[in-house]
Write a protein that holds these residues in place. Structure first.
Motif, PDB file in Angstrom:
ATOM      1  N   THR A  21      61.265  76.016  38.216  1.00 15.33           N
ATOM      2  CA  THR A  21      60.809  75.088  38.535  1.00 15.33           C
ATOM      3  C   THR A  21      61.248  73.230  38.245  1.00 15.33           C
ATOM      4  N   LEU A  22      62.011  74.094  36.345  1.00 11.70           N
ATOM      5  CA  LEU A  22      62.696  72.841  36.206  1.00 11.70           C
ATOM      6  C   LEU A  22      63.538  72.484  37.428  1.00 11.70           C
ATOM      7  N   TRP A  69      60.497  60.504  40.869  1.00 13.56           N
ATOM      8  CA  TRP A  69      60.233  61.434  40.592  1.00 13.56           C
ATOM      9  C   TRP A  69      58.835  62.301  40.528  1.00 13.56           C
ATOM     10  N   THR A 105      70.779  72.143  37.510  1.00 12.01           N
ATOM     11  CA  THR A 105      70.300  71.507  39.098  1.00 12.01           C
ATOM     12  C   THR A 105      70.894  71.472  40.069  1.00 12.01           C
ATOM     13  N   THR A 125      57.776  70.038  44.484  1.00 13.51           N
ATOM     14  CA  THR A 125      57.904  71.417  43.792  1.00 13.51           C
ATOM     15  C   THR A 125      56.813  71.918  44.001  1.00 13.51           C
ATOM     16  N   PHE A 129      62.459  70.922  40.562  1.00 18.29           N
ATOM     17  CA  PHE A 129      62.730  70.102  40.516  1.00 18.29           C
ATOM     18  C   PHE A 129      63.400  68.533  40.911  1.00 18.29           C
ATOM     19  N   LEU A 130      64.659  69.220  39.287  1.00 21.58           N
ATOM     20  CA  LEU A 130      66.015  68.583  39.540  1.00 21.58           C
ATOM     21  C   LEU A 130      66.476  68.762  41.168  1.00 21.58           C
ATOM     22  N   TRP A 177      59.073  78.361  34.419  1.00 22.81           N
ATOM     23  CA  TRP A 177      58.958  77.230  34.615  1.00 22.81           C
ATOM     24  C   TRP A 177      60.621  76.932  34.678  1.00 22.81           C
ATOM     25  N   MET A 178      61.410  77.539  33.749  1.00 19.60           N
ATOM     26  CA  MET A 178      63.208  77.248  34.679  1.00 19.60           C
ATOM     27  C   MET A 178      63.411  77.378  35.429  1.00 19.60           C
ATOM     28  N   LEU A 193      72.292  71.597  32.393  1.00 20.31           N
ATOM     29  CA  LEU A 193      71.486  70.421  33.064  1.00 20.31           C
ATOM     30  C   LEU A 193      72.360  70.209  34.835  1.00 20.31           C
ATOM     31  N   LEU A 245      58.364  66.173  41.898  1.00 15.75           N
ATOM     32  CA  LEU A 245      56.912  67.076  41.232  1.00 15.75           C
ATOM     33  C   LEU A 245      56.606  67.554  42.567  1.00 15.75           C
TER      34      LEU A 245
END
Length: 119
Positions: free
Chosen positions: A88-89, A49, A19, A56, A92-93, A85-86, A15, A53
Motif C-alpha cells: 500500500t505504501l 497526497w 517508490t 491507492t 501510494f508513492l 501495508w508495504m 524509500l 491516497l
C-alpha cells in the motif's frame, strides 16, 4: 555523525526502492487509467497526497472486486499483514509520482488554469 548520514542514506535508498516498486505496480493499464483520472480530477498541487491516497484505495477496491466480477467470491485483502501495508505504501508513492507527472502535463497544456463555470 558518519553513522547518522549512513542511516539517512539507507532510509533514502529504501524509500526510493519502495517508490520504484510502487511505480511498477502503477505502470500497468489499470494503474495508469486510475492515475490519469485522478490527475484530471485533482484541483491543485496541494491535493496531491490526498489524490494519491484515493487512487491507492481505488486500486485496492478494484483488485478486491475483480474476482467477484469473474464469478468468484469476495475476499478482503490481508489487512493485518506487513506485506499488504508495504504494498500500500509503495502504491501510494508510485501513484504520487505518476499523478504528479500527469498533473504537470495537464497544467502545462492548459496553462495552469482550469475553467469552471459559476452558476
Amino acid at each position: 555523525m558518519e553513522t547518522f548520514f549512513d542511516q539517512i542514506g539507507a532510509l533514502a535508498g529504501g524509500l526510493f526502492s519502495l517508490t520504484q516498486t510502487g511505480f511498477d505496480g502503477v505502470n500497468q493499464v489499470m494503474g495508469l487509467l486510475i492515475a490519469v483520472i485522478a490527475a484530471l480530477a485533482m484541483p491543485a498541487w496541494s491535493r496531491l497526497w490526498a489524490t494519491a491516497l484515493g487512487a491507492t484505495v481505488i486500486h485496492h477496491l478494484i483488485n478486491a472486486l475483480r474476482p467477484v466480477l469473474d464469478g468468484g467470491d469476495f475476499a478482503l485483502p490481508p489487512l493485518l499483514t506487513l506485506g499488504f501495508w508495504m504494498l500500500t505504501l509503495a502504491l501510494f508513492l508510485g501513484y504520487a509520482v505518476v499523478i504528479a507527472v500527469f498533473f504537470l502535463i495537464r497544467t502545462l497544456l492548459t496553462g495552469g488554469h482550469r475553467h469552471s463555470h459559476a452558476h
